[in-house]
Design a protein around this motif. Structure first.
Motif, PDB file in Angstrom:
ATOM      1  N   ILE A  91       0.832  -1.197   0.000  1.00 28.01           N
ATOM      2  CA  ILE A  91       0.000   0.000   0.000  1.00 28.01           C
ATOM      3  C   ILE A  91       0.870   1.253   0.000  1.00 28.01           C
ATOM      4  CG2 ILE A  91      -1.713   1.310   1.330  1.00 28.01           C
ATOM      5  CD1 ILE A  91      -2.790  -1.131  -0.150  1.00 28.01           C
ATOM      6  N   PHE A  92       1.936   1.231   0.802  1.00 27.02           N
ATOM      7  CA  PHE A  92       2.850   2.370   0.821  1.00 27.02           C
ATOM      8  C   PHE A  92       3.486   2.585  -0.551  1.00 27.02           C
ATOM      9  CE2 PHE A  92       7.226   3.952   1.267  1.00 27.02           C
ATOM     10  CZ  PHE A  92       6.976   5.203   1.822  1.00 27.02           C
ATOM     11  N   SER A  93       3.801   1.491  -1.228  1.00 26.51           N
ATOM     12  CA  SER A  93       4.402   1.605  -2.560  1.00 26.51           C
ATOM     13  C   SER A  93       3.452   2.279  -3.532  1.00 26.51           C
ATOM     14  CB  SER A  93       4.777   0.213  -3.081  1.00 26.51           C
ATOM     15  OG  SER A  93       5.723  -0.390  -2.246  1.00 26.51           O
ATOM     16  N   ILE A  94       2.161   1.930  -3.434  1.00 28.42           N
ATOM     17  CA  ILE A  94       1.186   2.573  -4.308  1.00 28.42           C
ATOM     18  C   ILE A  94       1.128   4.059  -4.023  1.00 28.42           C
ATOM     19  CG2 ILE A  94      -1.276   2.713  -4.861  1.00 28.42           C
ATOM     20  CD1 ILE A  94      -1.496  -0.247  -4.331  1.00 28.42           C
ATOM     21  N   GLN A  95       1.090   4.412  -2.715  1.00 25.73           N
ATOM     22  CA  GLN A  95       1.017   5.828  -2.362  1.00 25.73           C
ATOM     23  C   GLN A  95       2.253   6.564  -2.838  1.00 25.73           C
ATOM     24  OE1 GLN A  95       0.431   5.382   1.834  1.00 25.73           O
ATOM     25  NE2 GLN A  95      -1.813   5.286   1.677  1.00 25.73           N
ATOM     26  N   LEU A  96       3.417   5.952  -2.685  1.00 20.85           N
ATOM     27  CA  LEU A  96       4.648   6.567  -3.144  1.00 20.85           C
ATOM     28  C   LEU A  96       4.638   6.735  -4.653  1.00 20.85           C
ATOM     29  CD1 LEU A  96       7.507   7.574  -2.434  1.00 20.85           C
ATOM     30  CD2 LEU A  96       8.313   5.216  -2.723  1.00 20.85           C
ATOM     31  N   LEU A  97       4.130   5.725  -5.345  1.00 17.09           N
ATOM     32  CA  LEU A  97       4.037   5.768  -6.796  1.00 17.09           C
ATOM     33  C   LEU A  97       3.210   6.959  -7.256  1.00 17.09           C
ATOM     34  CD1 LEU A  97       4.571   4.233  -9.501  1.00 17.09           C
ATOM     35  CD2 LEU A  97       2.423   3.050  -9.070  1.00 17.09           C
ATOM     36  N   LEU A  98       2.146   7.241  -6.533  1.00 15.23           N
ATOM     37  CA  LEU A  98       1.257   8.318  -6.929  1.00 15.23           C
ATOM     38  C   LEU A  98       1.842   9.688  -6.618  1.00 15.23           C
ATOM     39  CD1 LEU A  98      -2.137   6.782  -5.786  1.00 15.23           C
ATOM     40  CD2 LEU A  98      -1.040   6.677  -8.016  1.00 15.23           C
ATOM     41  N   VAL A  99       2.882   9.718  -5.779  1.00 17.83           N
ATOM     42  CA  VAL A  99       3.530  10.987  -5.478  1.00 17.83           C
ATOM     43  C   VAL A  99       4.524  11.359  -6.562  1.00 17.83           C
ATOM     44  CG1 VAL A  99       5.080  12.146  -3.876  1.00 17.83           C
ATOM     45  CG2 VAL A  99       3.188  10.778  -2.993  1.00 17.83           C
ATOM     46  N   ILE A 100       5.273  10.374  -7.066  1.00 18.49           N
ATOM     47  CA  ILE A 100       6.325  10.671  -8.025  1.00 18.49           C
ATOM     48  C   ILE A 100       5.813  10.631  -9.447  1.00 18.49           C
ATOM     49  CG2 ILE A 100       8.537  10.225  -6.908  1.00 18.49           C
ATOM     50  CD1 ILE A 100       8.215   7.310  -7.352  1.00 18.49           C
ATOM     51  N   VAL A 101       4.770  11.343  -9.713  1.00 19.65           N
ATOM     52  CA  VAL A 101       4.221  11.417 -11.044  1.00 19.65           C
ATOM     53  C   VAL A 101       4.062  12.859 -11.461  1.00 19.65           C
ATOM     54  CG1 VAL A 101       2.960   9.252 -10.763  1.00 19.65           C
ATOM     55  CG2 VAL A 101       1.831  11.396 -10.227  1.00 19.65           C
ATOM     56  N   PHE A 102       3.856  13.055 -12.726  1.00 23.57           N
ATOM     57  CA  PHE A 102       3.577  14.398 -13.216  1.00 23.57           C
ATOM     58  C   PHE A 102       2.415  14.317 -14.185  1.00 23.57           C
ATOM     59  CE2 PHE A 102       5.277  14.372 -17.575  1.00 23.57           C
ATOM     60  CZ  PHE A 102       5.927  13.152 -17.564  1.00 23.57           C
ATOM     61  N   CYS A 103       1.809  15.455 -14.508  1.00 25.96           N
ATOM     62  CA  CYS A 103       0.642  15.519 -15.388  1.00 25.96           C
ATOM     63  C   CYS A 103      -0.463  14.589 -14.874  1.00 25.96           C
ATOM     64  CB  CYS A 103       1.004  15.143 -16.819  1.00 25.96           C
ATOM     65  SG  CYS A 103       2.228  16.219 -17.560  1.00 25.96           S
ATOM     66  N   VAL A 104      -0.723  14.631 -13.564  1.00 19.74           N
ATOM     67  CA  VAL A 104      -1.681  13.715 -12.971  1.00 19.74           C
ATOM     68  C   VAL A 104      -3.093  14.072 -13.403  1.00 19.74           C
ATOM     69  CG1 VAL A 104      -2.709  12.992 -10.788  1.00 19.74           C
ATOM     70  CG2 VAL A 104      -0.237  13.184 -10.991  1.00 19.74           C
ATOM     71  N   ASP A 105      -3.867  13.055 -13.726  1.00 16.33           N
ATOM     72  CA  ASP A 105      -5.260  13.211 -14.106  1.00 16.33           C
ATOM     73  C   ASP A 105      -6.088  12.433 -13.101  1.00 16.33           C
ATOM     74  OD1 ASP A 105      -7.297  12.006 -16.870  1.00 16.33           O
ATOM     75  OD2 ASP A 105      -7.655  13.616 -15.443  1.00 16.33           O
ATOM     76  N   ASN A 106      -6.951  13.110 -12.354  1.00 21.01           N
ATOM     77  CA  ASN A 106      -7.688  12.473 -11.276  1.00 21.01           C
ATOM     78  C   ASN A 106      -9.129  12.205 -11.677  1.00 21.01           C
ATOM     79  OD1 ASN A 106      -5.339  13.097  -9.948  1.00 21.01           O
ATOM     80  ND2 ASN A 106      -6.223  14.734  -8.715  1.00 21.01           N
ATOM     81  N   TYR A 107      -9.669  11.094 -11.216  1.00 22.09           N
ATOM     82  CA  TYR A 107     -11.094  10.834 -11.301  1.00 22.09           C
ATOM     83  C   TYR A 107     -11.447   9.779 -10.257  1.00 22.09           C
ATOM     84  CZ  TYR A 107      -9.547   6.886 -14.248  1.00 22.09           C
ATOM     85  OH  TYR A 107      -8.918   5.769 -14.742  1.00 22.09           O
ATOM     86  N   SER A 108     -12.722   9.586 -10.034  1.00 26.97           N
ATOM     87  CA  SER A 108     -13.171   8.599  -9.060  1.00 26.97           C
ATOM     88  C   SER A 108     -14.364   7.840  -9.619  1.00 26.97           C
ATOM     89  CB  SER A 108     -13.550   9.273  -7.739  1.00 26.97           C
ATOM     90  OG  SER A 108     -14.755  10.015  -7.893  1.00 26.97           O
ATOM     91  N   ARG A 109     -14.744   6.794  -8.914  1.00 27.00           N
ATOM     92  CA  ARG A 109     -15.907   5.991  -9.318  1.00 27.00           C
ATOM     93  C   ARG A 109     -17.154   6.856  -9.424  1.00 27.00           C
ATOM     94  NH1 ARG A 109     -19.486   4.032 -11.178  1.00 27.00           N
ATOM     95  NH2 ARG A 109     -20.437   1.975 -10.987  1.00 27.00           N
ATOM     96  N   ASN A 130       4.676  -6.033  -9.430  1.00 25.74           N
ATOM     97  CA  ASN A 130       4.790  -4.573  -9.529  1.00 25.74           C
ATOM     98  C   ASN A 130       4.483  -4.139 -10.961  1.00 25.74           C
ATOM     99  OD1 ASN A 130       5.371  -1.905  -8.973  1.00 25.74           O
ATOM    100  ND2 ASN A 130       7.594  -2.173  -9.133  1.00 25.74           N
ATOM    101  N   ASP A 131       3.209  -4.214 -11.338  1.00 27.29           N
ATOM    102  CA  ASP A 131       2.815  -3.955 -12.728  1.00 27.29           C
ATOM    103  C   ASP A 131       2.350  -2.509 -12.936  1.00 27.29           C
ATOM    104  OD1 ASP A 131       0.530  -4.355 -11.183  1.00 27.29           O
ATOM    105  OD2 ASP A 131      -0.579  -5.367 -12.779  1.00 27.29           O
ATOM    106  N   THR A 132       3.266  -1.596 -12.726  1.00 26.13           N
ATOM    107  CA  THR A 132       2.914  -0.179 -12.865  1.00 26.13           C
ATOM    108  C   THR A 132       2.480   0.170 -14.286  1.00 26.13           C
ATOM    109  OG1 THR A 132       5.248   0.350 -13.251  1.00 26.13           O
ATOM    110  CG2 THR A 132       4.415   0.554 -10.991  1.00 26.13           C
ATOM    111  N   SER A 133       3.022  -0.536 -15.281  1.00 27.61           N
ATOM    112  CA  SER A 133       2.623  -0.241 -16.663  1.00 27.61           C
ATOM    113  C   SER A 133       1.149  -0.573 -16.886  1.00 27.61           C
ATOM    114  CB  SER A 133       3.489  -1.021 -17.652  1.00 27.61           C
ATOM    115  OG  SER A 133       3.312  -2.418 -17.502  1.00 27.61           O
ATOM    116  N   ARG A 134       0.648  -1.585 -16.192  1.00 30.70           N
ATOM    117  CA  ARG A 134      -0.777  -1.923 -16.313  1.00 30.70           C
ATOM    118  C   ARG A 134      -1.638  -0.829 -15.672  1.00 30.70           C
ATOM    119  NH1 ARG A 134      -0.284  -6.714 -15.318  1.00 30.70           N
ATOM    120  NH2 ARG A 134      -0.518  -7.391 -17.475  1.00 30.70           N
TER     121      ARG A 134
END
Length: 503
Positions: free
Chosen positions: A17-35, A416-420
């Motif tokens: 879970i921490f890895s996912i959160q960290l992954l979402l921090v080190i991004v750029f041009c983030v596009d957000n949406y929710s269910r 760790n399938d970040t590309s998916r």
């Protein structure tokens, strides 16, 4: 595998879970949406098909399908579905994983040769019991079943008897099979897809020979021992349309008023774009889209094949009688759409005599398929958006369920399938854009729930949210990062993802 064993601990879950959160921090041009950004009634799920995951190929009365025969002849990467993911025995565990992932719906197919081993005639009680139990298990956990009747696995008995989909006899047998399914399962199943990827099934299986039943002919494909690439793809699609419309007529006459379900038809939709700005390439891309999509959609909406196809194929493409045209037109409640890639097309005029051409020569376009053969698909979500717009504008905005969409990776054990995640996030976002622009898209099913047997490549490519350890006698399942990401989306959390920095 030590990595997989460690994932079973609570500590490792927190690390993930921490890895996912960290992954979402080190991004750029983030596009957000929710269910919650999707309209009421929009459904999210995932899918598999019978031969790819069920296993138990020789148990409880099941007989071989053409996919069994194809796989055991050395195709499908030299692999087969004899055991696969053993869903036949492990379906209850898998449904619990669906609950953990937050799936709202699950798309799966019924093995015709498990339910009716002879292709027609007596129903197999063990097969009937399995699918009843499977459907009940899904519903008891609040998961909506979406069922496909044919997913490349025709009973071998019908192929041997009269050539399967090459014969009009298939219409009667398919309708009888559909009737059994409607009668036995229709009190709980509301969404039926009759035939999966009819266009690609015909091209791959009867023109190029790289999918079941592996028919093709010279000069279009070398090493062909049977088939006729010039005529058979057109015959097969024609018979799938007639079989579907016959099953739909039966459903509307005998079941619709009481079951109130919906019956659709699935197409494979690559989106074709011009290789260059040259007028001939622009026209070639338009022509390719009409050949691949219009081949199916035109009969459903207008009652006949596109005029450009009829002109190119001539007498090799069957004609609808007045009765058949009336039966086919309007015979879908929805369209199931499978989409993975966008490909470029350049004009390729055909000099071959009309009577001896195949589908590709008729289309007169050179399609670049490097992306399809790559270890991973390029992330081009604009292609899905444009395809949905095309279907909306050209064919009256019929209801659409995206029934397959997902990223291919190599099956190497990594979780760790970040590309998916990158792929799914982008494509689901494009669906949201299309819906906001008026597309009548009503659902999205990621491909696939489990890493199963793939038609092209066997167990080498991976599409699943869950890794299945084939070296483990228990065939244990392990969630990938993408499973947690999808669960976050389906449980109402805002998700975000973009490409990691590369500099």
């Amino acid at each position: 595998m030590m990595m997989l064993q460690n994932l079973q601990s609570n500590f490792s879950f927190l690390v993930l879970i921490f890895s996912i959160q960290l992954l979402l921090v080190i991004v750029f041009c983030v596009d957000n949406y929710s269910r919650g950004d999707f309209p009421p009634g929009f459904v999210f799920g995932a899918g598999t098909s019978a031969y790819q995951v069920e296993g138990a190929a020789f148990e409880d009365g099941r007989t071989p399908s053409i996919w069994d025969t194809f796989a055991h002849a050395g195709f499908s990467g030299g692999a087969n579905g004899d055991i696969a993911c053993d869903v036949y025995h492990k379906y209850k565990d898998d449904v619990q994983l669906m609950v953990d992932t937050g799936l709202e719906a699950y798309k799966f197919s019924i093995s015709w040769s498990r339910l009716i081993p002879g292709g027609r005639g007596p129903v197999n009680p063990k097969g009937l019991q399995f699918y009843n139990n499977y459907i009940d298990e899904l519903i008891s956990h609040g998961i909506q079943p979406h069922v496909t009747l044919f997913h490349s696995d025709l009973p071998q008995a019908l192929e041997d008897e009269y050539g399967g989909w090459l014969s009009r006899k298939i219409v009667k047998d398919f309708t009888a099979y559909a009737e059994v399914c409607f009668k036995e399962f229709g009190d709980r199943v509301m969404y039926w897809t009759t035939i999966n990827e009819a266009n690609i099934y015909a091209i791959g299986g009867y023109d190029y020979g790289f999918t079941p039943p592996g028919r093709c002919s010279l000069p279009f494909v070398v090493n062909c021992s049977r088939g006729n690439s010039s005529t058979e793809p057109y015959m097969v699609v024609h018979n799938t349309l007639l079989a579907h419309s016959s099953a739909m007529e039966l459903y509307r006459r005998n079941f619709k008023s009481t079951q109130r379900g919906f019956v659709g038809f699935n197409i494979y939709g690559m989106w074709f774009v011009p290789y260059s700005n040259a007028t001939v390439d622009v026209i070639a891309a338009q022509r390719a889209n009409e050949f691949y999509i219009g081949w199916i959609m035109n009969p459903f909406v207008f009652g006949d094949y596109p005029s450009i196809m009829k002109k190119a194929a001539g007498a090799r493409i069957p004609t609808f009688t007045t009765y058949e045209a009336k039966l086919v037109k309007g015979s879908v409640d929805f369209i199931g759409l499978n989409h993975y890639i966008t490909v470029s097309v350049k004009d390729r005029p055909s000099s071959i005599e009309k009577h001896s051409r195949d589908f590709g020569a008729d289309m007169a376009a050179e399609v670049s398929l490097e992306a399809l053969a790559a270890d991973q698909y390029p992330v081009m979500p604009s292609g899905l958006y444009e395809l949905l717009e095309y279907l909306k504008e050209a064919y009256g905005n019929l209801p659409i369920y995206i029934q397959e969409n997902g990223q291919k990776t190599l099956r190497n054990g990594t979780l760790n399938d970040t590309s998916r995640i990158e792929y799914l996030h982008a494509y689901i976002g494009s669906v949201l854009d299309a819906v906001r622009n008026g597309s009548n898209t009503r659902g999205y099913f990621a491909w696939s729930f489990l890493d199963g047997l793939e038609l092209l490549g066997g167990y080498v490519p991976s599409y699943g949210f869950y890794y299945v350890d084939l070296d483990d006698n228990e065939l244990r399942r392990y969630p990938k990062l993408s499973a947690y990401w999808y669960a976050n989306l389906l449980k109402g959390k805002e998700v975000q993802f973009s490409k990691l920095r590369t500099n």
